[in-house]
Design an enzyme around this catalytic site. Structure first.
Site, PDB file in Angstrom:
ATOM      1  N   PRO A  94       0.813  -1.218   0.000  1.00 58.18           N
ATOM      2  CA  PRO A  94       0.000   0.000   0.000  1.00 58.18           C
ATOM      3  C   PRO A  94       0.848   1.270   0.000  1.00 58.18           C
ATOM      4  O   PRO A  94       0.326   2.367  -0.192  1.00 58.18           O
ATOM      5  CB  PRO A  94      -0.847  -0.121   1.272  1.00 58.18           C
ATOM      6  CG  PRO A  94      -0.271  -1.232   2.058  1.00 58.18           C
ATOM      7  CD  PRO A  94       0.562  -2.071   1.153  1.00 58.18           C
TER       8      PRO A  94
ATOM      9  N   GLU B 177       2.090  -8.046   8.508  1.00 56.61           N
ATOM     10  CA  GLU B 177       2.213  -6.594   8.717  1.00 56.61           C
ATOM     11  C   GLU B 177       3.175  -5.953   7.742  1.00 56.61           C
ATOM     12  O   GLU B 177       3.183  -4.753   7.558  1.00 56.61           O
ATOM     13  CB  GLU B 177       2.664  -6.301  10.157  1.00 56.61           C
ATOM     14  CG  GLU B 177       1.515  -6.081  11.111  1.00 56.61           C
ATOM     15  CD  GLU B 177       0.496  -7.218  11.101  1.00 56.61           C
ATOM     16  OE1 GLU B 177       0.913  -8.381  11.204  1.00 56.61           O
ATOM     17  OE2 GLU B 177      -0.702  -6.919  10.966  1.00 56.61           O
TER      18      GLU B 177
ATOM     19  N   ARG C 227      -4.354  -7.994 -20.768  1.00 59.81           N
ATOM     20  CA  ARG C 227      -5.322  -7.603 -21.800  1.00 59.81           C
ATOM     21  C   ARG C 227      -4.758  -6.552 -22.767  1.00 59.81           C
ATOM     22  O   ARG C 227      -5.320  -6.327 -23.828  1.00 59.81           O
ATOM     23  CB  ARG C 227      -6.650  -7.160 -21.186  1.00 59.81           C
ATOM     24  CG  ARG C 227      -6.572  -5.930 -20.342  1.00 59.81           C
ATOM     25  CD  ARG C 227      -7.848  -5.770 -19.542  1.00 59.81           C
ATOM     26  NE  ARG C 227      -9.038  -5.680 -20.389  1.00 59.81           N
ATOM     27  CZ  ARG C 227      -9.330  -4.638 -21.153  1.00 59.81           C
ATOM     28  NH1 ARG C 227      -8.519  -3.599 -21.189  1.00 59.81           N
ATOM     29  NH2 ARG C 227     -10.418  -4.615 -21.884  1.00 59.81           N
TER      30      ARG C 227
ATOM     31  N   ASP D 129     -10.686   1.777 -24.455  1.00 64.23           N
ATOM     32  CA  ASP D 129     -11.194   1.588 -23.095  1.00 64.23           C
ATOM     33  C   ASP D 129     -11.292   2.886 -22.319  1.00 64.23           C
ATOM     34  O   ASP D 129     -10.560   3.827 -22.576  1.00 64.23           O
ATOM     35  CB  ASP D 129     -10.192   0.721 -22.293  1.00 64.23           C
ATOM     36  CG  ASP D 129     -10.380  -0.745 -22.554  1.00 64.23           C
ATOM     37  OD1 ASP D 129     -11.436  -1.117 -23.052  1.00 64.23           O
ATOM     38  OD2 ASP D 129      -9.434  -1.495 -22.250  1.00 64.23           O
TER      39      ASP D 129
HETATM   40  N1  ADE Z   1      -0.945  -5.058  -0.060  1.00 62.92           N
HETATM   41  C1  ADE Z   1      -1.833  -4.645   0.874  1.00 62.92           C
HETATM   42  N2  ADE Z   1      -2.567  -3.632   0.439  1.00 62.92           N
HETATM   43  C2  ADE Z   1      -2.169  -3.371  -0.835  1.00 62.92           C
HETATM   44  C3  ADE Z   1      -2.543  -2.429  -1.825  1.00 62.92           C
HETATM   45  N3  ADE Z   1      -3.499  -1.529  -1.609  1.00 62.92           N
HETATM   46  N4  ADE Z   1      -1.899  -2.455  -2.995  1.00 62.92           N
HETATM   47  C4  ADE Z   1      -0.920  -3.344  -3.231  1.00 62.92           C
HETATM   48  N5  ADE Z   1      -0.512  -4.255  -2.340  1.00 62.92           N
HETATM   49  C5  ADE Z   1      -1.134  -4.271  -1.156  1.00 62.92           C
END
Ligand code: ADE
Length: 251
Positions: free
Chosen positions: A87, A114, A152, A167
């Site tokens: 994230p 984590e 794709r 697209d």
């Molecule tokens: N791992 C946990 N959350 C994630 C996300 N939003 N994007 C990519 N990998 C992740």
């Protein structure tokens, strides 16, 4: 293209990659996808892939040794993108999908728990990608999303060759509405222009619908989309007062 995925849940990848466009692309030989079990590179009896964090605190951290060993084994001497799903990575967009689709090989590392030992990020990964501002239980679903969006785009993957270029997002805009038979359904008729057989009028209608939909739903995209002078005029007529980017359209 060859895609390798490093995960402690390789079985998660079976059915998503065995259906629809990805399945066909694999059958056509356009892409080869390998989901590897990280535990195959552990050296202890319990096949340990995680450990407690230094400094205390809750949760577990993925150990660096099996990840380094696996990545080095899988990529060999090749210089390929090693993408950590997290994230904290750069945000995945259609542009990033297009960039990834230009490589011959991609290797994804799916983090779990984590987090992943920082040395993986600092000394092994060449890229870090997030699929959005929310937290998943691991990188597996993110890898699936990215693989789908990339595959794709490979030439020959879609039945209708121009589809990917048209697209939503590929043009920098959202696509307008689509209709198929019947021409009237429960009293709702399709727009007349679509049956006019007048290609130029249909093309103009589609472009205006794409602009209108983008204005209504994602006006933020308009500041970056490649737009012609005609597009800008239509948008102003539709009430758009915001800025335009400087990426000009060809037509
Ligand atoms: N791992 C946990 N959350 C994630 C996300 N939003 N994007 C990519 N990998 C992740």
């Amino acid at each position: 293209m060859r895609i390798d995925i490093l995960t402690i849940f390789p079985e998660m990848f079976q059915s998503p990659f065995d259906a629809s466009i990805i399945k066909r692309a694999r059958e056509k030989g356009l892409v080869e996808i390998h989901a590897h079990n990280l535990r195959d590179w552990t050296t202890d009896r319990h096949k340990t892939t995680d450990d407690t964090p230094y400094g205390g605190g809750g949760g577990m951290v993925m150990k660096p040794e099996p990840i380094f060993a696996a990545v080095e084994d899988i990529k060999g001497e090749e210089d390929i993108p090693v993408i950590l799903l997290t994230p904290q990575g750069r945000l995945f967009t259609q542009e990033v999908a297009e960039e990834l689709a230009r490589h011959d090989r991609l290797l994804f590392i799916c983090g779990r728990y984590e987090g992943v030992d920082e040395r993986v990020r600092a000394h092994l990964a060449t890229d870090e990608i997030s699929i959005g501002d929310y937290v998943l239980s691991g990188g597996e679903l993110a890898a699936m999303v990215i693989v789908d969006a990339v595959v794709r785009l490979l030439p020959g993957a879609l039945g209708y060759e121009r589809a990917a270029a048209e697209d939503s997002h590929a043009t920098g805009l959202l696509e307008g509405p689509h209709y198929t038979r019947p021409p009237e359904f429960r009293g709702w008729a399709i727009p007349e222009v679509l049956t006019s057989g007048h290609h130029a009028r249909v093309a103009e209608w589609r472009r205006k619908q794409a602009l209108k939909r983008t204005l209504e739903r994602r006006p933020d995209l308009l500041a970056r989309a490649p737009l012609s002078e005609q597009d800008k005029k239509w948008l102003r007529e539709m009430g758009y007062q915001g800025p335009f980017g400087d990426r000009e359209n060809q037509d």
